[in-house]
Each structure stands twice: as C-alpha cells, then as structure tokens.
Design a protein around this motif. Structure first.
Motif, mmCIF file in Angstrom:
data_model
loop_
_atom_site.group_PDB
_atom_site.id
_atom_site.type_symbol
_atom_site.label_atom_id
_atom_site.label_comp_id
_atom_site.label_asym_id
_atom_site.label_seq_id
_atom_site.Cartn_x
_atom_site.Cartn_y
_atom_site.Cartn_z
ATOM 1 N N UNK A 106 0.835 -1.197 0.000
ATOM 2 C CA UNK A 106 0.000 0.000 0.000
ATOM 3 C C UNK A 106 0.874 1.254 0.000
ATOM 4 N N UNK A 107 1.913 1.247 0.834
ATOM 5 C CA UNK A 107 2.804 2.411 0.882
ATOM 6 C C UNK A 107 3.520 2.608 -0.453
ATOM 7 N N UNK A 108 3.943 1.485 -1.047
ATOM 8 C CA UNK A 108 4.617 1.591 -2.346
ATOM 9 C C UNK A 108 3.669 2.186 -3.384
ATOM 10 N N UNK A 109 2.406 1.760 -3.349
ATOM 11 C CA UNK A 109 1.435 2.287 -4.312
ATOM 12 C C UNK A 109 1.175 3.779 -4.079
ATOM 13 N N UNK A 110 1.137 4.191 -2.816
ATOM 14 C CA UNK A 110 1.035 5.629 -2.537
ATOM 15 C C UNK A 110 2.220 6.367 -3.159
ATOM 16 N N UNK A 111 3.395 5.783 -2.977
ATOM 17 C CA UNK A 111 4.602 6.399 -3.538
ATOM 18 C C UNK A 111 4.528 6.497 -5.047
ATOM 19 N N UNK A 112 3.994 5.451 -5.677
ATOM 20 C CA UNK A 112 3.856 5.481 -7.137
ATOM 21 C C UNK A 112 2.889 6.579 -7.557
ATOM 22 N N UNK A 113 1.798 6.717 -6.798
ATOM 23 C CA UNK A 113 0.837 7.773 -7.118
ATOM 24 C C UNK A 113 1.465 9.153 -6.990
ATOM 25 N N UNK A 114 2.215 9.342 -5.911
ATOM 26 C CA UNK A 114 2.820 10.641 -5.651
ATOM 27 C C UNK A 114 3.883 10.993 -6.692
ATOM 28 N N UNK A 115 4.745 10.033 -7.013
ATOM 29 C CA UNK A 115 5.803 10.332 -7.987
ATOM 30 C C UNK A 115 5.226 10.505 -9.384
ATOM 31 N N UNK A 116 4.217 9.691 -9.704
ATOM 32 C CA UNK A 116 3.639 9.775 -11.050
ATOM 33 C C UNK A 116 2.926 11.094 -11.298
ATOM 34 N N UNK A 117 2.436 11.717 -10.241
ATOM 35 C CA UNK A 117 1.691 12.970 -10.398
ATOM 36 C C UNK A 117 2.583 14.101 -10.896
ATOM 37 N N UNK A 118 3.870 14.012 -10.576
ATOM 38 C CA UNK A 118 4.790 15.093 -10.965
ATOM 39 C C UNK A 118 5.243 14.974 -12.424
ATOM 40 N N UNK A 119 5.339 13.718 -12.895
ATOM 41 C CA UNK A 119 6.054 13.488 -14.156
ATOM 42 C C UNK A 119 5.552 14.297 -15.357
ATOM 43 N N UNK A 120 4.232 14.535 -15.518
ATOM 44 C CA UNK A 120 3.822 15.345 -16.685
ATOM 45 C C UNK A 120 4.349 16.781 -16.630
ATOM 46 N N UNK A 121 4.822 17.197 -15.437
ATOM 47 C CA UNK A 121 5.457 18.517 -15.310
ATOM 48 C C UNK A 121 4.508 19.630 -15.753
ATOM 49 N N UNK A 122 3.249 19.479 -15.397
ATOM 50 C CA UNK A 122 2.321 20.581 -15.612
ATOM 51 C C UNK A 122 2.134 21.320 -14.286
ATOM 52 N N UNK A 123 1.472 22.448 -14.355
ATOM 53 C CA UNK A 123 1.336 23.289 -13.164
ATOM 54 C C UNK A 123 0.742 22.531 -11.984
ATOM 55 N N UNK A 124 -0.281 21.729 -12.257
ATOM 56 C CA UNK A 124 -0.966 21.030 -11.173
ATOM 57 C C UNK A 124 -0.022 20.097 -10.423
ATOM 58 N N UNK A 125 0.605 19.207 -11.188
ATOM 59 C CA UNK A 125 1.491 18.243 -10.558
ATOM 60 C C UNK A 125 2.695 18.916 -9.913
ATOM 61 N N UNK A 126 3.199 19.923 -10.598
ATOM 62 C CA UNK A 126 4.385 20.623 -10.108
ATOM 63 C C UNK A 126 4.093 21.322 -8.782
ATOM 64 N N UNK A 127 3.021 22.110 -8.765
ATOM 65 C CA UNK A 127 2.720 22.874 -7.555
ATOM 66 C C UNK A 127 2.315 21.943 -6.410
ATOM 67 N N UNK A 128 1.559 20.881 -6.734
ATOM 68 C CA UNK A 128 1.130 19.957 -5.681
ATOM 69 C C UNK A 128 2.338 19.223 -5.101
ATOM 70 N N UNK A 129 3.283 18.870 -5.951
ATOM 71 C CA UNK A 129 4.459 18.174 -5.463
ATOM 72 C C UNK A 129 5.348 19.104 -4.656
ATOM 73 N N UNK A 130 5.353 20.393 -5.040
ATOM 74 C CA UNK A 130 6.086 21.374 -4.227
ATOM 75 C C UNK A 130 5.583 21.335 -2.794
#
Lengths: 186, 638
Positions: free
Chosen positions: B125-149
């Motif tokens: 479950x933790x690994x899947x959370x990590x995959x969700x979190x890292x994957x959100x940044x990869x498109x490098x759009x404003x949403x993912x970028x700012x949320x990951x910040x």
C-alpha cells in the motif's frame, strides 16, 4: 487434470463454453491496455511523411565554379522538426554540386555513402569522392570507380533546379536507404 | 506437441505450476466476494503494461517532460487512450486497494497464520502511494508541479532529516532536471521493482494460506478454473470498462507547463490525497504540519500494523473493524469537505477557485495550441512566457490591474468572458481597457452615457475633463436638439467617426472588417476632421494642435507602446490643463530612455502587454497540419 489427487477431481467438469468464456474475458481485459500501448509503439509506421518533395535553396548558380569538380554546399533545413520541437534553421548533411561548364547541366549528389551512410568527401589529388569508412570510391559525377565494389550502388543524385531569373539553385533534399542496390527513398 | 510439453515439463515442472494456479481450491466454491484481490492485481498489471509503453515516449527533463507528454497525448495515435488508462487506472488501484483492505479487516483475514502476508500487503500500500505521488509530478504541468512542491515542503519540515530528505528527493535544493530523472527512476524502476518483489511474496504466501473462507460456508469447495476465473474476468473487465468510460468522458488532463514563477491558485493533490490536503488546513504552524501530515497518518498506519495483535484480544476484532470504518469515514468526509469548498459555487472562495480553474484550463488549451505550432528548443515554459496571450495577460494583471480592469463590458458578470481576455481589477481607478481602440470602444468614447461611466473616464480626473464636456455638449445636446428624423442620421455619423478612428489602431481582429468597410471609413474620417472637428484639440497626422492626446495611429502598436512607456508627455496627457494634477495621471513604465535598468517594465514586457491588449498573437493556421509539415508558416520561434 486426471493426474492430481486434488479435491477438484470429484467436482463435475465445467463445460467447454465456460472455459472459453473465462479465457476470453482474461484476454480482453489484458488485451485492451496492451493494444493501446502497441498502437502508440507502432505510431511511426503510420505517420510516414508524404513524399511530395522537400525543395531547399542551397546556393546561387554563380557560386558554383564551372570546373567539373564536386563542390560542397551546406544544406540548411529552414524549419526542422523533431517530434514536439520546432527548431531554428539547422544544417543537414551537405551536398555536392558539379557543373561541367557555363552552359552544362548542374548535377547534385548526396554526400551520404550508399554503402552504410558515412559522409563521403572529395579528394582533389586523385579527383575522386572517397568514403572514409570502407574506402568506397566514386568519380566526380558520383559513379563508383572501377575496381571499387564496396558500395552497392553509385552516389545518389538529387533533383536540382535553377531559377533562371534569380539564379537560385534549389535541390529536392532526400535521404535514401543504404546497403542495397536499389535506390529507395526513406 | 505433447512430447515437447512432456520434455519441457520434465525439466521445468511447468504443469505443476500451472495446475497450482488454475486448480487452486476455492473454499465454499466460487464467489463474487473473492474477486477483489484479482481485480487489484489486474489493475496493477495494467499499470505495468501501460507504464512501460509510456516510458518509451517520456523524456525526463524540465524542457521536455511536459512536451513529450503533450506529444503522447495529442500527436500519437492511441496516445490519449494509453495515457488515459494509466492515469485513471491509478485511481482504480487506490479504490480497489481500499476495498481489499476493508475486506481483509472485516473478515479478520489478518489473523494467524496470515499476519506476515497482511504486513506485506500494507507495505505494498505504501509503495502504491509512492507510485501515485511520484507519477503525479512526471507530466510537469502546473498542477502536478505545484502539488508536489507542497508535498516536498512537508517532507522538508520532518523533524531531524527533513532538509536532507528533501534535497535527496529533488536532486538539489529546488526542482530541476534531476528532480524529474529521480522521480522517473523511482516511479518506473525502484518502486515497481519493490512492488514486484512484494507481490510475488504476497501471492506465494497467499497461495499457501488460500482464500479466507466465510465462517458460515456450507457449500462444497470448488476450483479456480473456470468458475472463479469467470467471475474474476468479469470483475477485471468491469474495472477496465469503468476506466475507459471515464477516459471517454474526460481524457486525462494536461495542465499548463510547470512554471514556479507565476501565479497558480488551483494546485491540488490527486483526489486520493485530498484528505491530507484538507487536514493540513486544520493544523496550524510548523507543529501542525507535522501532526497533520505525519503524526496522524503515522498513527493510523501503526494501528493497521498492530491489527493482527489487537485482533487476538477479545473485543479487538470489533475494534479493528470499527477503526477501519472510522478511518475510511474520516477520509471520505475530509475529501468531501475539500471538494465542496472548491466547487460549491456559492462562497467567495469557491468562486475564486472556479475562476482560477477556468483560467488554468484556458492557459492549458493555449499552451497546446502553441505546442501544435511547434515548441522551441527552450521548451514550452519559455514559449508560454513569451506568448502575448498568456504572458501578456499575466503582466497586465501584475502591472496594470491595480487601476485598469480588462473584461467584456457587455457581460453582466465580469468573470463570465474568456478567461485569457479577462482581468478584473478589485478597485478600478481607471478605464476598462477591454477591446481598447476597437469600434465598440470608440463608440462608447463618443457616447455621453458611457464616457463618464466606470468603463471609461468615470474613476479619473478626466471625468470632469474637456473630452467628457465636449461629448456632452457637441454630441449629446446636439442630438437632442435635432428633429427626430435627423437624429438617426447624426448618430450614424458619430458611429462612422468612431469607426474611422478605430481603424487607426489597425487591430488584427478588426483587419477584415476594416478592409471591407474601406469606403465608409474614408467618409468617417471626413466627419472626424471637418464635421466633428476633433482636430481642434487632437493632433492627427501632420497638423499639430491642441492639448488632447495625439490621435495619430491611436491605439496602434506604436501609440500604445509609447503611451505605456510614458503617458505624461505632451503627445499624450501632459498639458497645461493638468500641470498641477500630474500625480493623478497614469505613471510611465519606461521613462528612463538612457538607463533601461531603471524602467519598471522592459521593452519585451511592454510589447507583450501591448500585443495582448491588441490580441495580436500567433495562431494555428486552420489548414496547417501539426506534424511533419515543412512548409514555411506563421511560426512562433521567438
């Protein structure tokens, strides 16, 4: 199934249709995502460039000495693209222009060796075009020199046109498949 | 064929392995409630398959990440489907994982001898959370970028190792190339690797224990193939079908390219992390952040880990069930509150959010249009920063909007217009510059009701100025004195004059109309000069006269540029009438000709603002195909 001592042995065998259905469901479920991936993977095969030519101005007629020798001219692609990028004008592999005399027709040769794609260059001492990779030799008009059999064909000529008014030399820049005797555009 | 199989079986024992999978004992016979584990496994497998194909086309750097995702989504055949499945299946994974966990707790499947496998499940479950979190940044759009910040800032305030952990994750002090290479390696390499390892263990141990039978099972046992397999297959197809339906309804989004330097008010985490996002609002300060983002989730996790022990205790199992439902209810309620805050449309906060969201969507759409024209080597961020439509608006908002609104005056709700053409000033003290210099604008300028109104001179010292006075007397009063049958003719003349002056602006969006109405515009100019005598006060062309602003090339690119550079000159507003009111005039933004460093705005910034106001920006030629077209065209290679 008959070999096991599993309790399943005692159960009635399911119909062939049920097995087919189960297999079908599994194949579809995994197949659709796989298919979408393969579609993207094979995208390059579908989006081939249409071949109505790529005419580029490379020189003025007066810049080409009418001495029958190959002269190198750089080819500048005005709007090169690579996937999402649109670049500023970029140089491509140069071409040779040969002009036998003031009134003779202009010949344009690709500088890409038809053998394996290295860049050939002109050697003034022997008046030959030589490929540095496997020593293929061509004469001044791009014909493979007698005795040299490395290249499967002569150097590739390119369509060339001269604007009679402005003197602009235009060539139809193309690339050809290497390593085969036939001349196939890529 | 059979002999080959025999030979292979002799050396590998594959028949036994296949048999173990296909003829696994199903306690109590095939059941629907056994499908969830398989459905979750299926969703994860789909992520592996689609992820690998996406990986083949993804380019991790700050100048190519958004660009390559754009290319997958909008230029490659099947790309939108591929990315859509991967995007929405990640949500399916989270939902199926929650169901799976819920089921395990309800049926007490974590109890002996299944504790270890349960813990492996929690690790996954933790690994899947990590995959969700890292994957959100990869498109490098404003949403993912700012949320990951936000997420990495939270990690950065972890007690003790925060800064180091953050620097290691980002590959430096701030987001950059190495953030993407590291996140991609985590997302596509490290985490999936760990996941496979855990998955194999989970499946192998699970096989040893078998399904957890219901307590009241009185039906005979069955085998997996094909009865349970059919149910599993239907469940998997239902998951896939749902994902495809959502994709068809709304393809995976790609926001505007990441740019940390511009305002972006709609940064939100992916929906399954919304509860954390919401919880942060209730805990203030540094310690609050630790409590909300680390202590509480950590405590919940600790209880989950301890459940096998708690379950041994008499009422422990009941506590566990109660706890998991309470945790789930908390997540649902927090998520609901969070979405409701954003989308209720009634609170001021929500309305702001929705306006900002509309703007973000419009910027994303514009970024796509620019990308289709062709992205320069410096990347899409640079491209949006030099686009008059996006950057011009941002600069206007930053430098002009404290006095000037810019919204369609014909709309009752100022925010209702196209977001990229709309900037609403909180407290406007000068004209609304929407369509400045256009026919509509000039008509209003010559209209007694409008010129002294809030969209023109209403808030300025010119409300009592000569122009307003002239419109009131010359146009308004004169019209009223005319007999009814001549009123129309006169107002038509005023309109012609307005259009003639408007044509001086040479606005791109009026070019067609100006060319079409050539004859009327010439007549209109006659009226301007001879009948209305605008040139008594305004310079127009050669004849230099009067105190009013220069009408030569009024609202043209040159005129606007010079005006913004310095309106307090003889050419514009500076005249004997207002020598003593200079501080109430618009200030100049580039008054230092000799020392440009001292100017508030650079020439490039002024140009972007001017081109934005004039709606002079590159657009896609309608007949231009987006890929592989070498014909010279309107390029944006700035």
């Amino acid at each position: 199934m008959s070999q096991t001592q599993h309790s399943s042995e005692d159960l009635p065998r399911r119909s062939f249709a049920a097995k087919c259905l189960a297999a079908f469901l599994g194949i579809v479920a995994v197949g659709v995502p796989t298919w979408s991936g393969l579609a993207v993977l094979f995208d390059p095969l579908r989006n081939k460039k249409n071949g109505d030519g790529n005419w580029i101005r490379i020189a003025s007629l007066s810049q080409i000495p009418p001495d029958g020798k190959p002269h190198v001219f750089s080819v500048i692609i005005p709007e090169p693209r690579d996937k999402w990028n649109l670049y500023d004008p970029q140089p491509e592999k140069p071409v040779f222009l040969v002009r036998d005399g003031e009134d003779a027709d202009l010949v344009a040769l690709s500088s890409v060796c038809p053998h394996l794609g290295c860049k050939v260059s002109y050697k003034p001492t022997t008046e030959e075009l030589i490929c540095p990779c496997h020593n293929a030799l061509f004469d001044k008009r791009g014909k493979q020199t007698e005795g040299s059999t490395v290249s499967p064909r002569d150097l590739d000529p390119l369509e060339v046109e001269v604007d009679q008014v402005t003197g602009d030399v235009m060539i139809n820049y193309k690339r050809f498949k290497g390593g085969i005797a036939e001349r196939v555009e890529v | 064929m059979n002999r080959l199989a025999d030979w292979l079986d002799d050396r590998t024992g594959f028949r036994r392995a296949v048999h173990v999978v296909f003829f696994k004992r199903i306690p109590g016979g095939a059941r629907w409630r056994y499908v969830w584990g398989t459905a979750l496994l299926f969703a994860v497998v789909v992520q592996f398959i689609t992820g690998i194909f996406l990986w083949m086309h993804y380019s991790p750097s700050t100048q190519t990440a958004w660009e390559s995702v754009y290319y997958i989504e909008h230029q490659m055949e099947g790309g939108s489907l591929l990315r859509g499945i991967h995007h929405y299946m990640s949500s399916a994974v989270m939902i199926l994982m929650a169901i799976h966990l819920l089921q395990v707790v309800i049926y007490g499947a974590y109890r002996a001898p299944r504790e270890v496998n349960y813990w492996i499940g929690l690790a996954m479950m933790l690994v899947l959370f990590g995959l969700g979190q890292t994957g959100y940044l990869l498109p490098w759009d404003q949403r993912g970028y700012q949320a990951t910040k936000v997420a990495t800032t939270i990690a950065g305030v972890s007690p003790g190792i925060g800064d180091q952990a953050k620097a290691v994750a980002l590959g430096g002090d701030d987001f950059g190339h190495h953030t993407l290479t590291r996140f991609l390696a985590l997302h596509a390499g490290v985490l999936p690797g760990i996941l496979i390892l855990l998955l194999v263990l989970h499946a192998a141990i699970g096989r040893r224990h078998g399904y957890t039978p219901p307590d009241d099972a009185d039906t005979p046992d069955g085998v997996y193939w094909p009865d349970q397999a059919i149910r599993d297959g239907i469940a998997c197809l239902a998951v896939l079908g749902t994902v495809l339906a959502v994709w068809a309804w709304r393809p995976a989004e790609l926001g505007p390219p990441a740019d940390g330097t511009v305002e972006f008010n709609t940064a939100r985490p992916e929906w399954y992390f919304r509860f954390l996002f919401q919880m942060l609002k209730y805990f203030e300060g540094e310690s609050g952040m630790f409590v909300a983002a680390q202590l509480i989730p950590g405590a919940v996790l600790a209880v989950l880990v301890l459940m096998p022990f708690i379950g041994r205790w008499q009422l422990g199992q009941r506590f566990n069930v109660l706890f998991i439902f309470a945790a789930l209810a908390g997540i649902v309620i927090l998520s609901f509150i969070s979405f409701n805050e954003d989308y209720n449309q009634t609170t001021e906060k929500s309305q702001h959010y929705l306006h900002d969201l509309a703007l973000a969507n419009a910027e994303a759409e514009r970024a796509l249009e620019l990308a289709k024209i062709g992205i320069p080597a410096t990347g899409a961020r640079e491209q949006t920063r030099s686009d008059p439509m996006i950057a011009g608006r941002r600069l206007y908002k930053q430098h002009c909007a404290s006095c000037h609104s810019h919204h369609d005056p014909d709309l009752e709700d100022p925010h209702a217009g196209s977001p990229l053409l709309t900037v609403v000033s909180e407290e406007p003290s000068a004209a609304n510059l929407y369509g400045f210099g256009s026919r509509r604008w000039m008509e209003g300028m010559l209209n007694a009701e409008q010129i002294a109104g809030p969209d023109y001179f209403g808030h300025t010292i010119f409300a009592d100025g000569e122009m307003v006075d002239w419109v009131n007397t010359t146009i308004q009063d004169e019209t009223e004195e005319l007999p009814d049958d001549e009123k129309n003719a006169f107002s038509f003349k005023v309109k012609a004059a307005a259009w003639a002056i408007s044509s001086l602006a040479e606005l791109p969006y009026q070019a067609e109309a100006d060319a079409r109405d050539q004859a009327q515009l010439e007549q209109g100019m006659e009226i301007v000069i001879n009948e209305l005598s605008c040139i008594d006060c305004h310079t127009l062309g050669e004849e230099e006269v009067g105190a009013g602003p220069d009408l030569t090339g009024y609202a043209s690119e040159e005129w606007l540029t010079e005006f913004i550079r310095n309106p307090q000159t003889e050419r514009f507003y500076y005249s004997e009438d207002n020598y003593d009111e200079v501080d109430k005039l618009m200030p100049g933004f580039a008054t230092h000709v000799d020392d440009p460093k001292l100017n508030k705005l650079t020439d490039k910034e002024i140009s972007l603002i001017v081109r934005w106001m004039r709606r002079d920006w590159p657009t896609m030629e309608p007949n231009e195909s987006a890929s592989g077209d070498d014909e010279p065209n309107a390029s944006d290679a700035e």
